[in-house]
Motif scaffolding. Structure first.
Motif, PDB file in Angstrom:
ATOM      1  N   GLN A 348     117.185  22.973  10.486  1.00 28.45           N
ATOM      2  CA  GLN A 348     117.613  23.553   9.214  1.00 28.45           C
ATOM      3  C   GLN A 348     117.371  25.064   9.167  1.00 28.45           C
ATOM      4  N   ASP A 349     116.989  25.650  10.311  1.00 31.53           N
ATOM      5  CA  ASP A 349     116.714  27.094  10.414  1.00 31.53           C
ATOM      6  C   ASP A 349     115.555  27.506   9.506  1.00 31.53           C
ATOM      7  N   ARG A 350     114.516  26.640   9.445  1.00 30.94           N
ATOM      8  CA  ARG A 350     113.331  26.919   8.636  1.00 30.94           C
ATOM      9  C   ARG A 350     112.055  26.759   9.470  1.00 30.94           C
ATOM     10  N   PRO A 351     111.994  27.360  10.654  1.00 38.64           N
ATOM     11  CA  PRO A 351     110.786  27.195  11.472  1.00 38.64           C
ATOM     12  C   PRO A 351     109.551  27.854  10.878  1.00 38.64           C
ATOM     13  N   GLN A 352     109.756  28.765   9.911  1.00 37.90           N
ATOM     14  CA  GLN A 352     108.603  29.429   9.303  1.00 37.90           C
ATOM     15  C   GLN A 352     107.701  28.442   8.564  1.00 37.90           C
ATOM     16  N   VAL A 353     108.301  27.386   7.976  1.00 35.09           N
ATOM     17  CA  VAL A 353     107.497  26.372   7.277  1.00 35.09           C
ATOM     18  C   VAL A 353     106.625  25.619   8.279  1.00 35.09           C
ATOM     19  N   GLU A 354     107.218  25.259   9.419  1.00 34.09           N
ATOM     20  CA  GLU A 354     106.454  24.578  10.462  1.00 34.09           C
ATOM     21  C   GLU A 354     105.289  25.444  10.931  1.00 34.09           C
ATOM     22  N   PHE A 355     105.547  26.738  11.077  1.00 31.91           N
ATOM     23  CA  PHE A 355     104.499  27.654  11.531  1.00 31.91           C
ATOM     24  C   PHE A 355     103.323  27.668  10.555  1.00 31.91           C
ATOM     25  N   SER A 356     103.610  27.749   9.253  1.00 31.52           N
ATOM     26  CA  SER A 356     102.539  27.807   8.251  1.00 31.52           C
ATOM     27  C   SER A 356     101.681  26.543   8.284  1.00 31.52           C
ATOM     28  N   VAL A 357     102.331  25.389   8.377  1.00 28.46           N
ATOM     29  CA  VAL A 357     101.596  24.122   8.416  1.00 28.46           C
ATOM     30  C   VAL A 357     100.743  24.041   9.675  1.00 28.46           C
ATOM     31  N   THR A 358     101.299  24.457  10.803  1.00 29.81           N
ATOM     32  CA  THR A 358     100.576  24.376  12.073  1.00 29.81           C
ATOM     33  C   THR A 358      99.350  25.281  12.074  1.00 29.81           C
ATOM     34  N   VAL A 359      99.480  26.473  11.495  1.00 25.25           N
ATOM     35  CA  VAL A 359      98.332  27.379  11.399  1.00 25.25           C
ATOM     36  C   VAL A 359      97.217  26.748  10.571  1.00 25.25           C
ATOM     37  N   ALA A 360      97.569  26.212   9.401  1.00 24.30           N
ATOM     38  CA  ALA A 360      96.551  25.631   8.525  1.00 24.30           C
ATOM     39  C   ALA A 360      95.844  24.458   9.197  1.00 24.30           C
ATOM     40  N   MET A 361      96.609  23.600   9.869  1.00 24.64           N
ATOM     41  CA  MET A 361      96.002  22.436  10.510  1.00 24.64           C
ATOM     42  C   MET A 361      95.117  22.855  11.680  1.00 24.64           C
ATOM     43  N   THR A 362      95.550  23.847  12.442  1.00 28.09           N
ATOM     44  CA  THR A 362      94.764  24.296  13.584  1.00 28.09           C
ATOM     45  C   THR A 362      93.430  24.883  13.138  1.00 28.09           C
ATOM     46  N   LEU A 363      93.449  25.704  12.098  1.00 29.33           N
ATOM     47  CA  LEU A 363      92.202  26.275  11.593  1.00 29.33           C
ATOM     48  C   LEU A 363      91.252  25.176  11.122  1.00 29.33           C
ATOM     49  N   ALA A 364      91.809  24.158  10.473  1.00 25.62           N
ATOM     50  CA  ALA A 364      90.972  23.056  10.007  1.00 25.62           C
ATOM     51  C   ALA A 364      90.361  22.289  11.176  1.00 25.62           C
ATOM     52  N   LEU A 365      91.136  22.063  12.235  1.00 23.10           N
ATOM     53  CA  LEU A 365      90.628  21.320  13.385  1.00 23.10           C
ATOM     54  C   LEU A 365      89.579  22.118  14.160  1.00 23.10           C
ATOM     55  N   LEU A 366      89.777  23.428  14.266  1.00 23.20           N
ATOM     56  CA  LEU A 366      88.770  24.253  14.938  1.00 23.20           C
ATOM     57  C   LEU A 366      87.472  24.285  14.126  1.00 23.20           C
ATOM     58  N   ALA A 367      87.605  24.367  12.804  1.00 23.53           N
ATOM     59  CA  ALA A 367      86.409  24.315  11.957  1.00 23.53           C
ATOM     60  C   ALA A 367      85.705  22.970  12.113  1.00 23.53           C
ATOM     61  N   ASN A 368      86.489  21.912  12.238  1.00 25.87           N
ATOM     62  CA  ASN A 368      85.918  20.587  12.458  1.00 25.87           C
ATOM     63  C   ASN A 368      85.065  20.556  13.724  1.00 25.87           C
ATOM     64  N   THR A 369      85.567  21.163  14.805  1.00 24.36           N
ATOM     65  CA  THR A 369      84.822  21.175  16.068  1.00 24.36           C
ATOM     66  C   THR A 369      83.515  21.943  15.930  1.00 24.36           C
ATOM     67  N   VAL A 370      83.574  23.096  15.282  1.00 23.46           N
ATOM     68  CA  VAL A 370      82.366  23.917  15.120  1.00 23.46           C
ATOM     69  C   VAL A 370      81.329  23.204  14.248  1.00 23.46           C
ATOM     70  N   ILE A 371      81.781  22.619  13.136  1.00 21.95           N
ATOM     71  CA  ILE A 371      80.849  21.997  12.183  1.00 21.95           C
ATOM     72  C   ILE A 371      80.227  20.722  12.753  1.00 21.95           C
ATOM     73  N   LEU A 372      81.039  19.910  13.447  1.00 20.98           N
ATOM     74  CA  LEU A 372      80.558  18.606  13.902  1.00 20.98           C
ATOM     75  C   LEU A 372      80.008  18.610  15.326  1.00 20.98           C
ATOM     76  N   ALA A 373      80.109  19.723  16.041  1.00 22.23           N
ATOM     77  CA  ALA A 373      79.600  19.775  17.417  1.00 22.23           C
ATOM     78  C   ALA A 373      78.130  19.355  17.523  1.00 22.23           C
ATOM     79  N   PRO A 374      77.258  19.765  16.602  1.00 23.33           N
ATOM     80  CA  PRO A 374      75.852  19.326  16.718  1.00 23.33           C
ATOM     81  C   PRO A 374      75.671  17.815  16.621  1.00 23.33           C
ATOM     82  N   HIS A 375      76.667  17.119  16.087  1.00 23.34           N
ATOM     83  CA  HIS A 375      76.558  15.664  15.906  1.00 23.34           C
ATOM     84  C   HIS A 375      77.191  14.874  17.055  1.00 23.34           C
ATOM     85  N   GLY A 376      77.753  15.580  18.049  1.00 19.46           N
ATOM     86  CA  GLY A 376      78.261  14.904  19.234  1.00 19.46           C
ATOM     87  C   GLY A 376      79.766  14.709  19.252  1.00 19.46           C
ATOM     88  N   LEU A 377      80.266  14.183  20.380  1.00 25.21           N
ATOM     89  CA  LEU A 377      81.697  14.047  20.600  1.00 25.21           C
ATOM     90  C   LEU A 377      82.338  12.994  19.693  1.00 25.21           C
TER      91      LEU A 377
END
Length: 412
Positions: A348-377
């Motif tokens: 639909q020529d709207r890749p900018q929406v996909e980009f915004s969602v992907t950025v938000a999800m990636t930041l959340a997942l990286l924060a998840n790794t940092v916060i939960l790393a002390p508790h193990g894999l």
């Protein structure tokens, strides 16, 4: 009428790319088994760091140029291909330079010269890519997705077979890296033979602006997506050490590998299908139903079988990976839902929406790794599943509502 004809074009193409990814995954499994039984977690961690850094950068090859060729009008195709060819050559040479710089930075940061050599070897892949990328896009435009799937599978299977052999003959990080470079010519030669093409010098190149506007969002999305798939490994290595990274690398490939592979196959088959469909909502609806009908039973079966196949494949020493693998494999289901919505947005020529969602999800997942790393894999894996499910299904809801709206009963 044969079964493949009754399935329809999208299902046939999805089947072809699904089988391609299955072959790649089966050969990758042979690599994981060989590596788990011949190399220690520390050596695997060094190679995983080099591969993760390289794969993040490799996402820069997904710059939307090939998709511009697929959607181009017939009258503009020759001009678009000339511009695309120039972009591909300049782009890939730039990636070689960037990856060498990245390798040098890793050497400086870690003091490990071997890591620089591994990253530099992987940069050689980009030297083979420009000569076949226009051919690949034209082949997909012409509906040759089953052939491009076979070529991609041949490259990956060849590299993985060589990796498994080298892991036994000469165990070490080089065994995981060198085959990637040696297999690159397979793809180039096969793609040029599949769809021969020469630039039409009588036609002026197309302007760059449409490539930049569309490609910027696609490129940003692919880079961030690669960060989502790879940066958590780098964080695990930094926070928990090379041994934990080696464990996470094996669990990620054994568990989330299904989601990644099927999502890639699905996206590759779906984008051309949506671009040529007269009713895109109906095409999207069909694609989602077919894909989930195949994927959900496969994922549930894999989750049930994890306690059986992890010790058999990797050995008893890796039995502790079972809960991590089981959790990660469930991420396949929300991944395929979002992949469908993302390809709709691109068509639909709207890749900018996909980009915004992907950025938000990636930041959340990286924060998840940092916060939960002390508790193990295991804790990291649970967080990964929860965040990816909420983010991907939630972001896909507007598209799903549009696709399934015709199925709602009408009130008289």
């Amino acid at each position: 009428m044969t079964l493949t004809r009754r399935l329809g074009p999208f299902t046939r193409n999805l089947l072809a790319y699904g089988l391609s990814e299955a072959a790649a995954k089966a050969s990758r499994l042979a690599v994981v088994v060989a590596v788990a039984r011949t190399m220690d977690a520390g050596a695997i961690g060094v190679a995983a760091a080099a591969l993760a850094a390289s794969d993040i950068l490799k996402a820069l090859t997904e710059n939307g140029v090939g998709q511009r060729i697929i959607v181009a009008a017939d009258r503009d195709l020759a001009a678009v291909c000339r511009t695309a060819r120039r972009i591909f050559h300049a782009w890939c040479l730039g990636l070689v330079a960037i990856q060498l710089g990245l390798g040098a930075a890793l050497w400086w940061a870690s003091g490990d010269a071997a890591l620089f050599l591994l990253v530099a070897l992987l940069a050689g892949e980009y030297l083979f890519m420009p000569g076949g990328l226009v051919n690949c896009a034209l082949a997909m435009r012409a509906g040759k997705l089953r052939q491009t799937a076979a070529i991609a599978a041949g490259q990956v299977v060849g590299a993985n077979a060589l990796t498994a052999l080298l892991a036994v003959v000469m165990p070490g990080p080089l065994a995981l890296v060198l085959p990637r470079l040696l297999a690159a010519p397979i793809w180039l030669i096969a793609m040029r033979r599949l769809h021969p093409w020469q630039p039409d010098t009588a036609v002026a190149p197309a302007p760059l602006k449409p490539f930049v506007r569309y490609g910027a969002a696609v490129l940003g999305t692919e880079v961030v997506k690669a960060l989502r798939l790879q940066a958590d490994k780098l964080l695990v290595g930094a926070l928990l050490g090379a041994e934990a990274l080696g464990l996470y690398f094996l669990a990620f490939n054994a568990g989330l590998g299904l989601a990644t592979s099927f999502s890639q196959a699905f996206a590759t088959a779906l984008f051309p299908h949506l671009c040529t469909a007269t009713d895109r909502a109906a095409a999207l609806r069909q694609a989602i139903l077919v894909s989930l009908g195949v994927l959900v039973p496969a994922v549930l079966l894999q989750a049930l079988m994890v306690p059986l196949y992890v010790p058999v494949l990797f050995g008893d020493a890796w039995e502790g990976l079972t809960p991590v693998v089981r959790i990660l494999c469930l991420s396949a289901i929300p991944a395929i839902v979002w992949s469908a919505a993302a390809q709709w947005l691109r068509a639909q020529d709207r890749p900018q929406v996909e980009f915004s969602v992907t950025v938000a999800m990636t930041l959340a997942l990286l924060a998840n790794t940092v916060i939960l790393a002390p508790h193990g894999l295991v804790a990291i894996a649970w967080g990964y599943l929860a965040i990816s499910a909420v983010a991907q299904i939630g972001a896909a809801l507007p598209t799903l509502t549009r696709a399934f709206a015709p199925l709602r009963p009408r009130i008289a």
